[in-house]
Design an enzyme around this catalytic site. Structure first.
Site, PDB file in Angstrom:
ATOM      1  CG  ASP A 596       0.461 -10.811  -3.184  1.00 23.08           C
ATOM      2  OD1 ASP A 596       0.787 -10.366  -2.078  1.00 23.08           O
ATOM      3  OD2 ASP A 596       0.640 -10.214  -4.420  1.00 23.08           O
ATOM      4  CD  GLU A 634       0.610  -8.274   3.938  1.00 24.07           C
ATOM      5  OE1 GLU A 634       0.880  -9.168   3.008  1.00 24.07           O
ATOM      6  OE2 GLU A 634       0.176  -7.284   3.903  1.00 24.07           O
ATOM      7  CG  ASP A 666       4.425 -10.713  -3.770  1.00 21.51           C
ATOM      8  OD1 ASP A 666       5.224 -10.094  -2.921  1.00 21.51           O
ATOM      9  OD2 ASP A 666       4.244 -10.369  -4.834  1.00 21.51           O
ATOM     10  CG  HIS A 801      -1.172  -9.330  -7.360  1.00 20.99           C
ATOM     11  ND1 HIS A 801      -1.346  -8.259  -6.448  1.00 20.99           N
ATOM     12  CD2 HIS A 801      -1.354  -8.538  -8.767  1.00 20.99           C
ATOM     13  CE1 HIS A 801      -1.732  -7.155  -6.709  1.00 20.99           C
ATOM     14  NE2 HIS A 801      -1.732  -7.195  -8.063  1.00 20.99           N
TER      15      HIS A 801
END
Length: 826
Positions: A596, A634, A666, A801
């Site tokens: 993530d 990203e 993710d 995350h």
């Protein structure tokens, strides 16, 4: 530089970018249709090639095999409304101007002059024209350029005949939908539509809640659908100038620094045109009396601009200006790129969202969520009300029918499946999860799989928390035995005050005095982000050791202290390398990877990648790494480094490499799927070449949790809606034609609606069937040790995350490698 301008709702749209899904065995998708403009290339008049003969677009094809049959069927509904296409086709034309016209506005203006030929219903992006009616194959029209009265020849040549549900039609269908929503009285704010007239005013909290909708038209395996999600926009009664004045009274010496810290990254709204912006900077050297250049080249001040265009009198002339830097993108209806800065007046900008301090106020959040957190029945009622408003308004119906679009009378009703309940394994006991998939009682009454003896540890607390610290230690000793932990007496360090320097100096002293220290526990008073960050930076980067920070408020209620202490001890066991529980995973020599990304606002939105990989077959031993990336990036460039390190660590632990690797990625939007397939996946596959004759089975699955799809449990008559039970799967109708994908509702919902998670398989050489992917994914949702129940995403994604958030929000650097085999970030 220029102030913000109201957006115009143009009926022009560009040619969309189409992607071709790839899953082994590889096969073509919708990307086989090649529009005249190459995918991903912003076209200019010079880049247009001459159109060829008319092509019949045949975008419909057989979808990939992705539906499983195992598991009892269940009737479910979704927030999708079927769209019927009444037109036979949509016709695509290529428009050529001779001599060439550079100006986009002039091209569109000339086409408007010929509405008697093309009709009133058109979608034109400057070169590609879409019409619901068929013209002659080639038409030549005449226009006059008003700047020099030169005659311009306009050639309209038919290039494609599209099915009305073609992907090429969807962008301007969405423009038509926006017009229909505007007709029924909804205002476009950002990307969603809201109704300010029905706003709920929370005077006590100085907030307004605007009800609204998030809508989009999309094509899925089941056909063309209108997806509608209920949305709420929270607006504050405070302007940015009000916030600045409060900060000035609180801290005059560091006023500018405090303003920057408080406001940077915030989303604001200008009420005079209902547009939203992100604050990227503050121009302290500018004021409303400064001048800027208008489009026509004239100079004007901000004061004069707002007076003339909006009838607004600026009251505070000594305020700085806010800076918004738009991302580079194509303008709706044109090919030009939005660049430069937008300057805004704090006096005219209102804060949006719930203030951070209010988020920590239980009573305030209860008042707000009462209006925002709607249940499934209310959700469906709101969607049906929107459908009724559209279908009973003659003007909105006309807007849709011009393109042959017709909405059905109700939301989608279909069949899903329910995956079987999982068995949880502890050290010497097992149990099957219940309907609520929550097992806190079982894990505090039975020993965990493995526990780390806590021999040398220290607890730090300010003098006023001495009683709470003693009570906590006493409860720790009472509950530790039941969960299999052995606890020795801690080193107690009472601090003279709660300043950050006092904590850090005391912790450092104890770590120096006792080099074999296993754990640092700190009790702090209040929500001290600065203190929390300093403690974590010391314990995770500078002097690596497991650490636990406890807010004094969470241990201040005697009646809840035992249950809180049990959860804290379980978390401490995880951080030190213990194993709590697992589920049965039949795949041996398996490595599961979770990835993530978190964006660090404090460093100009630097991206932080969290990477977590399993090191054993029972999925109870994890390896973690962090990499920092360039701003707003990203797609992970450091993926390869982390993956190679995980393979090496797996070999050190098991003396062999994994046979099967499943990656859950993710934080990927629909527009990035193709890039992930072409950029990230090859990076990982190349890593296998570092080991001779190593070709593991490899699966790459994208995890999307920020989606608009909602599913409901319902009866056959669709009159009573609820939340689906955990394990509900939908793998047809709303899925993609080009990918193998499914929606999974893994977690239990107590309040609100059932938002599933969308899983998209981009690569699969392990020959995992759709059912096996769904079962493995559901199993992994049981393994997040920070919560005794199922979570919305697989545990490795949740761990990644947490790791990325801690590193980006507080550490601002990579954690020490000594902690890489511990879940220190929980």
């Amino acid at each position: 530089m220029e102030p913000n301008k109201p957006s115009d709702l143009s009926d022009m749209t560009g040619v969309p970018l189409l992607g071709r899904g790839r899953t082994l065995p590889r096969r073509g998708g919708a990307g086989d249709l090649k529009p005249d403009t190459p995918a991903g290339v912003t076209s200019t008049p010079e880049s247009f090639s001459q159109p060829k003969e008319v092509v019949m677009d045949r975008s419909s094809r057989e979808p990939l095999t992705q539906t499983a049959t195992q598991g009892p069927p269940v009737t479910i509904s979704a927030n999708h409304i079927t769209i019927l296409c009444k037109n036979e086709a949509v016709y695509q034309y290529h428009v050529t101007f001779t001599p060439n016209i550079e100006s986009m506005a002039m091209r569109i203006g000339m086409m408007k002059e010929h509405r008697s030929t093309t009709g009133e219903v058109v979608a034109f992006d400057g070169s590609i024209l879409y019409l619901p009616v068929k013209l002659d194959e080639v038409m030549v029209l005449k226009s006059v350029r008003r700047t020099d009265n030169e005659e311009i020849q306009v050639e309209i040549r038919m290039t494609k005949i599209l099915p009305p549900s073609s992907d090429l039609c969807i962008p301007f269908y969405n423009v038509v939908l926006r017009r229909a929503l505007k007709i029924i009285g909804l205002n476009l704010v950002g990307r969603n539509h809201y109704n300010p007239e029905n706003a709920v005013v929370l005077s006590k909290h100085r907030l307004q809640v605007w009800p609204g909708y998030s809508t989009c038209i999309k094509r899925t395996d089941g056909g063309l659908y209108l997806c509608v999600d209920v949305s709420h926009k929270v607006l504050r009664s405070d302007t940015v100038l009000n916030v600045m004045n409060v900060l000035y009274k609180q801290s005059r010496e560091n006023f500018q620094d405090e303003c920057t810290k408080e406001l940077m990254g915030s989303i604001i709204i200008t009420r005079y045109n209902n547009r939203t912006y992100r604050i990227d900077d503050i121009e302290w050297n500018k004021s409303p009396n400064d001048t800027f250049t208008l489009r026509d080249g004239k100079q004007t001040t901000f004061v004069e601009y707002y007076r003339r265009n909006y009838g607004i009198t600026v009251k505070e002339l000594d305020q700085p200006l806010l800076v918004h830097r738009p991302k580079e993108r194509s303008k709706p209806g044109g090919k030009q790129i939005i660049t430069g800065e937008v300057l805004l007046l704090p006096e005219l900008c209102f804060m949006t969202g719930i203030p951070e301090k209010m988020k920590k106020d239980f009573k305030a959040m209860k008042d707000i969520t009462m209006h925002i957190n709607v249940n499934s029945q209310q959700h469906c009622h709101s969607i049906r009300q929107l459908l009724k408003n559209i279908t009973t308004n003659p003007e909105s119906l006309k807007e849709l029918s011009q393109w042959g679009l017709e909405l059905t009378s109700d939301i989608l009703l279909t069949k899903g499946r329910t995956l079987p309940a999982e068995t949880i394994f502890l050290q010497s006991s097992t149990f099957i999860t219940g309907d609520d998939t929550y097992w806190s009682k079982q894990i505090v009454r039975n020993p965990s799989i493995s526990s780390i003896p806590l021999s040398i540890w220290a607890i730090f607390y300010p003098r006023r928390c001495a009683v709470q610290a003693e009570d906590l230690i006493s409860i720790f000793n009472k509950v530790a035995g039941a969960i299999g932990m052995r606890l020795e007496r801690p080193i107690r360090v009472e601090l003279r005050d709660d300043r950050t320097e006092t904590y850090i100096k005391s912790i450092h002293t104890e770590l120096t005095r006792e080099p074999k220290m296993q754990l640092v526990v700190c009790i702090i008073v209040g929500n001290r982000d600065d203190l929390y960050g300093a403690i974590k930076k010391l314990c995770c980067v500078q002097s690596p050791i497991s650490s636990q920070v406890i807010n004094a408020r969470t241990i201040s209620q005697p009646q809840r202290l035992m249950s809180v202490a049990q959860m804290i001890l379980l978390q401490i066991n995880c951080k030190m390398g213990g194993e709590l529980w697992t589920v049965g995973v039949p795949l041996k020599h398996l490595m599961v990877v979770g990835v993530d990304v978190h964006h660090d606002i404090s460093k100009k939105r630097q991206s932080v990648m969290g990477f977590v990989a399993s090191l054993n077959s029972s999925l109870t031993h994890w390896y973690s790494r962090v990499t920092f990336q360039t701003p707003t990036q990203e797609l992970i460039s450091g993926f390869r480094v982390c993956f190679l390190a995980a393979l090496q660590k797996y070999y050190e632990v098991n003396h062999n490499l994994p046979d099967k690797i499943v990656v859950y990625r993710d934080g990927v939007s629909d527009g990035q799927l193709k890039m992930v397939e072409l950029y990230e996946i090859p990076q990982l596959i190349d890593c296998f070449e570092k080991y001779p004759n190593y070709e593991p089975k490899f699966v790459f699955i994208v995890v999307q949790k920020r989606i608009n799809t909602t599913i409901y449990s319902c009866n056959e008559a669709a009159s009573n809606f609820g939340t689906p039970r955990p394990g509900t799967v939908l793998d047809h109708t709303l899925t993609r034609r080009e990918w193998v994908d499914f929606y999974l509702m893994a977690h239990h919902i107590r309040n609100g609606c059932g938002f599933p998670t969308h899983y998209i398989c981009l690569y699969n050489t392990a020959n995992l069937s759709p059912y096996h992917m769904q079962r493995l994914t559901f199993k992994l949702c049981h393994l997040y040790w920070n919560w005794p129940g199922t979570v919305r995403v697989p545990a490795p994604c949740k761990y990644a995350h947490k790791l990325a958030y801690l590193s980006g929000q507080y550490l601002h650097s990579e954690p020490a490698i000594q902690l890489s085999e511990k879940l220190f970030f929980l």
